[in-house]
Design a protein around this motif. Structure first.
Motif, PDB file in Angstrom:
ATOM      1  N   SER A 202       0.820  -1.212   0.000  1.00  0.00           N
ATOM      2  CA  SER A 202       0.000   0.000   0.000  1.00  0.00           C
ATOM      3  C   SER A 202       0.855   1.264   0.000  1.00  0.00           C
ATOM      4  CB  SER A 202      -0.957   0.007   1.200  1.00  0.00           C
ATOM      5  OG  SER A 202      -0.261   0.268   2.402  1.00  0.00           O
ATOM      6  N   ILE A 203       2.066   1.200   0.546  1.00  0.00           N
ATOM      7  CA  ILE A 203       2.915   2.389   0.562  1.00  0.00           C
ATOM      8  C   ILE A 203       3.983   2.373  -0.531  1.00  0.00           C
ATOM      9  CG2 ILE A 203       2.523   2.868   2.997  1.00  0.00           C
ATOM     10  CD1 ILE A 203       5.252   1.623   3.608  1.00  0.00           C
ATOM     11  N   ALA A 204       4.149   1.250  -1.210  1.00  0.00           N
ATOM     12  CA  ALA A 204       5.154   1.156  -2.271  1.00  0.00           C
ATOM     13  C   ALA A 204       4.987   2.220  -3.362  1.00  0.00           C
ATOM     14  CB  ALA A 204       5.166  -0.248  -2.874  1.00  0.00           C
ATOM     15  N   PRO A 205       3.761   2.592  -3.756  1.00  0.00           N
ATOM     16  CA  PRO A 205       3.632   3.637  -4.780  1.00  0.00           C
ATOM     17  C   PRO A 205       4.193   5.000  -4.346  1.00  0.00           C
ATOM     18  CG  PRO A 205       1.592   2.398  -4.604  1.00  0.00           C
ATOM     19  CD  PRO A 205       2.472   1.964  -3.461  1.00  0.00           C
ATOM     20  N   LEU A 206       4.369   5.203  -3.045  1.00  0.00           N
ATOM     21  CA  LEU A 206       4.924   6.463  -2.544  1.00  0.00           C
ATOM     22  C   LEU A 206       6.446   6.495  -2.623  1.00  0.00           C
ATOM     23  CD1 LEU A 206       2.724   6.730   0.676  1.00  0.00           C
ATOM     24  CD2 LEU A 206       2.315   7.806  -1.552  1.00  0.00           C
ATOM     25  N   ARG A 207       7.038   5.346  -2.921  1.00  0.00           N
ATOM     26  CA  ARG A 207       8.497   5.218  -2.970  1.00  0.00           C
ATOM     27  C   ARG A 207       9.048   5.950  -4.183  1.00  0.00           C
ATOM     28  NH1 ARG A 207      11.693  -0.479  -4.010  1.00  0.00           N
ATOM     29  NH2 ARG A 207      13.776   0.418  -3.925  1.00  0.00           N
ATOM     30  N   PRO A 208      10.083   6.789  -3.983  1.00  0.00           N
ATOM     31  CA  PRO A 208      10.722   7.419  -5.142  1.00  0.00           C
ATOM     32  C   PRO A 208      11.324   6.356  -6.058  1.00  0.00           C
ATOM     33  CG  PRO A 208      11.386   8.491  -3.106  1.00  0.00           C
ATOM     34  CD  PRO A 208      10.636   7.243  -2.729  1.00  0.00           C
ATOM     35  N   GLU A 209      11.443   6.688  -7.321  1.00  0.00           N
ATOM     36  CA  GLU A 209      11.909   5.699  -8.302  1.00  0.00           C
ATOM     37  C   GLU A 209      13.371   5.335  -8.154  1.00  0.00           C
ATOM     38  OE1 GLU A 209      10.730   6.365 -12.340  1.00  0.00           O
ATOM     39  OE2 GLU A 209       8.827   7.211 -11.705  1.00  0.00           O
ATOM     40  N   ALA A 210      14.194   6.252  -7.696  1.00  0.00           N
ATOM     41  CA  ALA A 210      15.632   5.981  -7.617  1.00  0.00           C
ATOM     42  C   ALA A 210      16.094   5.988  -6.167  1.00  0.00           C
ATOM     43  CB  ALA A 210      16.396   7.037  -8.404  1.00  0.00           C
ATOM     44  N   GLY A 211      17.149   5.248  -5.904  1.00  0.00           N
ATOM     45  CA  GLY A 211      17.758   5.285  -4.583  1.00  0.00           C
ATOM     46  C   GLY A 211      17.249   4.212  -3.642  1.00  0.00           C
ATOM     47  N   ASP A 212      17.954   4.120  -2.543  1.00  0.00           N
ATOM     48  CA  ASP A 212      17.621   3.146  -1.508  1.00  0.00           C
ATOM     49  C   ASP A 212      16.963   3.891  -0.361  1.00  0.00           C
ATOM     50  OD1 ASP A 212      17.406   0.895   0.041  1.00  0.00           O
ATOM     51  OD2 ASP A 212      19.466   0.999   0.769  1.00  0.00           O
ATOM     52  N   ASP A 213      15.709   4.220  -0.546  1.00  0.00           N
ATOM     53  CA  ASP A 213      15.013   5.066   0.401  1.00  0.00           C
ATOM     54  C   ASP A 213      14.458   4.284   1.579  1.00  0.00           C
ATOM     55  OD1 ASP A 213      15.276   7.577  -0.984  1.00  0.00           O
ATOM     56  OD2 ASP A 213      13.938   6.729  -2.488  1.00  0.00           O
TER      57      ASP A 213
END
Length: 171
Positions: free
Chosen positions: A52-63
Motif C-alpha cells: 500500500s505504501i510502495a507507490p509512494l516510494r521514489p523511483e531511484a535510490g535506496d530510500d
C-alpha cells in the motif's frame, strides 16, 4: 506491530532490505541490537502494508520504507508514540506491542520458547545452547507471524456487563 521488531529496526527499514516476492525483510547486523543480521518473515498482512505504501516510494535510490519529514531521514522514533497519543491511547507504548506478541506466544499458542525468542531477535544467554543452535527457525517463525497477523486482525471480544445480584440481608 505485525513484525514484532523494535522501533529503531522498523523506522530504519530500507526498501533494499525487503524482498516482497520471498516475503522476507532482512535487517542488517549494523541495525540490530545484538549485532547479527535478522531475517523477518513477512505475513500477508505485513506485505499488504508494504504494497500500500510502495507507490509512494521514489523511483531511484535506496530510500527508507517509512521516510521522515527531513530528506534522507527515517520517520522519527517519536512518531509512533505520538500517533498513539493522538488516538487517545496514551496507556499504550510501541514497545508494548512486542511484549503483547511475547505474551500471546506463551499464553495463546503452543509455540516453542526458542521460536518466539528468535522472532523477537533475542540472543541466547546460555553459551552452550548458543553454540549448538545454528539455524534461525525461519519456517516456524513464518507460520508464527502469519498466526500473529490473523490474531491482530480479529475484532476484540465484546464485553457484556452482567447485572449484579444484590446480596441478601442474611449474608
Amino acid at each position: 506491530m505485525l513484525t514484532a521488531t523494535r522501533t529503531g529496526e522498523t523506522i530504519g527499514a530500507r526498501w533494499s532490505e525487503v524482498d516482497m516476492d520471498a516475503a522476507v525483510w532482512t535487517v542488517p547486523a549494523a541495525r540490530m541490537k545484538a549485532g547479527r543480521e535478522h531475517r523477518v518473515p513477512l505475513s500477508d498482512a505485513a506485505l499488504a502494508v508494504l504494497r500500500s505504501i510502495a507507490p509512494l516510494r521514489p523511483e531511484a535510490g535506496d530510500d527508507y520504507v517509512f521516510p521522515g519529514r527531513v530528506a534522507d531521514k527515517p520517520l522519527s522514533s517519536m512518531a509512533m508514540l505520538m500517533l498513539l497519543r493522538r488516538m487517545k491511547r496514551g496507556d499504550l507504548t510501541v514497545h508494548g506491542f512486542r511484549s503483547a506478541f511475547r505474551d500471546w506466544c506463551e499464553e495463546a499458542t503452543s509455540t516453542p520458547h526458542a521460536v518466539s525468542e528468535a522472532a523477537l531477535a533475542h540472543t541466547i544467554g546460555d553459551k552452550v545452547e548458543a553454540a549448538y543452535r545454528r539455524g534461525d527457525l525461519f519456517a516456524k517463525r513464518a507460520k508464527l507471524m502469519a498466526d500473529w497477523a490473523d490474531f491482530c486482525a480479529k475484532a476484540p471480544a465484546s464485553v457484556v456487563a452482567l447485572p449484579v445480584a444484590q446480596a441478601s440481608a442474611t449474608g
